[in-house]
Design a protein around this motif. Structure first.
Motif, PDB file in Angstrom:
ATOM      1  N   LYS A  28      12.584   3.944  -2.383  1.00  0.00           N
ATOM      2  CA  LYS A  28      11.787   3.102  -3.283  1.00  0.00           C
ATOM      3  C   LYS A  28      11.788   1.696  -2.719  1.00  0.00           C
ATOM      4  O   LYS A  28      12.844   1.083  -2.570  1.00  0.00           O
ATOM      5  N   SER A  48       6.407   1.042  -3.854  1.00  0.00           N
ATOM      6  CA  SER A  48       6.015   2.326  -3.286  1.00  0.00           C
ATOM      7  C   SER A  48       7.207   3.270  -3.335  1.00  0.00           C
ATOM      8  O   SER A  48       8.343   2.868  -3.070  1.00  0.00           O
ATOM      9  N   CYS A  49       6.943   4.525  -3.677  1.00  0.00           N
ATOM     10  CA  CYS A  49       8.003   5.512  -3.858  1.00  0.00           C
ATOM     11  C   CYS A  49       7.702   6.760  -3.038  1.00  0.00           C
ATOM     12  O   CYS A  49       6.557   7.228  -3.009  1.00  0.00           O
ATOM     13  N   SER A  50       8.747   7.292  -2.401  1.00  0.00           N
ATOM     14  CA  SER A  50       8.600   8.533  -1.658  1.00  0.00           C
ATOM     15  C   SER A  50       9.688   9.501  -2.078  1.00  0.00           C
ATOM     16  O   SER A  50      10.731   9.104  -2.622  1.00  0.00           O
ATOM     17  N   LYS A  54       9.770   9.243  -6.515  1.00  0.00           N
ATOM     18  CA  LYS A  54       8.476   9.272  -7.190  1.00  0.00           C
ATOM     19  C   LYS A  54       8.591   9.823  -8.611  1.00  0.00           C
ATOM     20  O   LYS A  54       7.818   9.443  -9.499  1.00  0.00           O
ATOM     21  N   GLY A 132      -0.461   9.322  -4.203  1.00  0.00           N
ATOM     22  CA  GLY A 132       0.441  10.117  -3.376  1.00  0.00           C
ATOM     23  C   GLY A 132       0.103  11.594  -3.336  1.00  0.00           C
ATOM     24  O   GLY A 132       0.979  12.424  -3.100  1.00  0.00           O
ATOM     25  N   LYS A 139       3.056   8.600  -0.549  1.00  0.00           N
ATOM     26  CA  LYS A 139       3.753   7.615  -1.369  1.00  0.00           C
ATOM     27  C   LYS A 139       2.964   7.302  -2.636  1.00  0.00           C
ATOM     28  O   LYS A 139       1.739   7.136  -2.594  1.00  0.00           O
ATOM     29  N   LEU A 140       3.680   7.237  -3.734  1.00  0.00           N
ATOM     30  CA  LEU A 140       3.109   6.729  -4.977  1.00  0.00           C
ATOM     31  C   LEU A 140       3.258   5.214  -4.956  1.00  0.00           C
ATOM     32  O   LEU A 140       4.373   4.698  -4.820  1.00  0.00           O
TER      33      LEU A 140
END
Length: 270
Positions: A28, A48-50, A54, A132, A139-140
């Motif tokens: 994150k 951004s989240c991976s 997420k 995402g 990524k979100l």
């Protein structure tokens, strides 16, 4: 493999050991830009989240966000994909979208208040930048703007700012959680990277002693917590890394996790 077969005797199952995912795959990243206006902080944050990071934020996505993301994804293959519906269904869908956008305002406000727990916040606005959906761009990503209050104080000619409150809140351990006799399994190894850029008011500066107080360096078998800071061109920049490098934590590693969590909680009060 021998241990697993010992736990499941009488089976011919061939066990395959899958390696744990690395923390960088569950990242994150938050970039926070702050302007000081009197005693109010005007904040713009892009996150951004991976991977598993997420999951807590999927609720920010509206039906409209998801639908449009899938349409863009399929159209990227040269496919002419569109929603086919009669006039009434189209009207109903647009009405649902409008209602969802209203609910989404509350969802973004809840996200900000959870990110900065116990801080007076208002004027929250948010938007989804990437859902995402595409595996090649998974990524979100979302952006929020808001105001924070009661973090700026004046002491004579000096301005005091609670920088630690700009970091995402870390839950503190309960007293009975500080010691463990059993191993613990988390959802995944994770890391949280935050970059905070604060525009310092004109004619003010940040002392070297203040920069030194912001710094942290904790690294052990459970992960690491590292903070660096600098002041240049009228901006105070603080970069934070919280990495929890293990999914499985044995009881003998738990004291290292306690050390990490205590360091994070302590810095939150800076």
């Amino acid at each position: 493999k021998k241990q697993l077969k010992g736990e499941y005797p009488g089976t011919d199952t061939n066990f395959v050991a899958l390696p744990d995912g690395r923390a960088m795959r569950n990242r994150k990243y938050s970039e926070i830009n702050v302007e000081i206006d009197g005693t109010t902080l005007s904040v713009n944050r892009k996150t951004s989240c991976s991977g598993v990071t997420k999951l807590p934020h999927l609720s920010l996505l509206s039906d409209e966000d998801v639908t449009n993301a899938y349409l863009d994804y399929f159209n990227g293959f040269g496919l002419d994909v569109a929603i086919k519906e009669n006039g009434k269904k189209a009207t109903d869908r647009l009405a649902r979208y409008a209602d969802a956008r209203i609910d989404q305002v509350d969802d973004f406000e809840s996200e900000v208040k959870k990110f900065h727990r116990d801080v007076h916040i208002d004027s929250v606005k948010g938007s989804i930048l990437a859902a995402g959906i595409d595996p090649k761009a998974s990524k979100l990503v979302y952006e929020v703007d808001y105001n924070m209050h009661d973090l700026v104080k004046r002491a004579g000619k000096n301005v005091l700012l609670s920088v630690g409150k700009l970091m995402e809140t870390q839950s503190e351990l309960l007293k009975n959680d500080r010691e463990r006799v059993d191993a613990i399994v988390t959802d995944a190894a994770k890391e949280y990277i935050t970059r905070i850029a604060i525009t310092v008011p004109e004619n003010y500066t940040v002392s070297e002693s203040s920069l030194e107080k912001l710094g942290r360096f904790v690294r052990n078998d459970a992960g690491e917590f590292v903070i660096t800071s600098k002041f240049a061109d009228g901006k105070l920049t603080v970069e934070l890394l919280r990495r929890f490098g293990r999914r499985f934590l044995s009881a003998d590693v738990w004291p290292d996790m306690v050390e990490l969590l205590d360091a994070v909680s302590s810095w939150h009060g800076v």
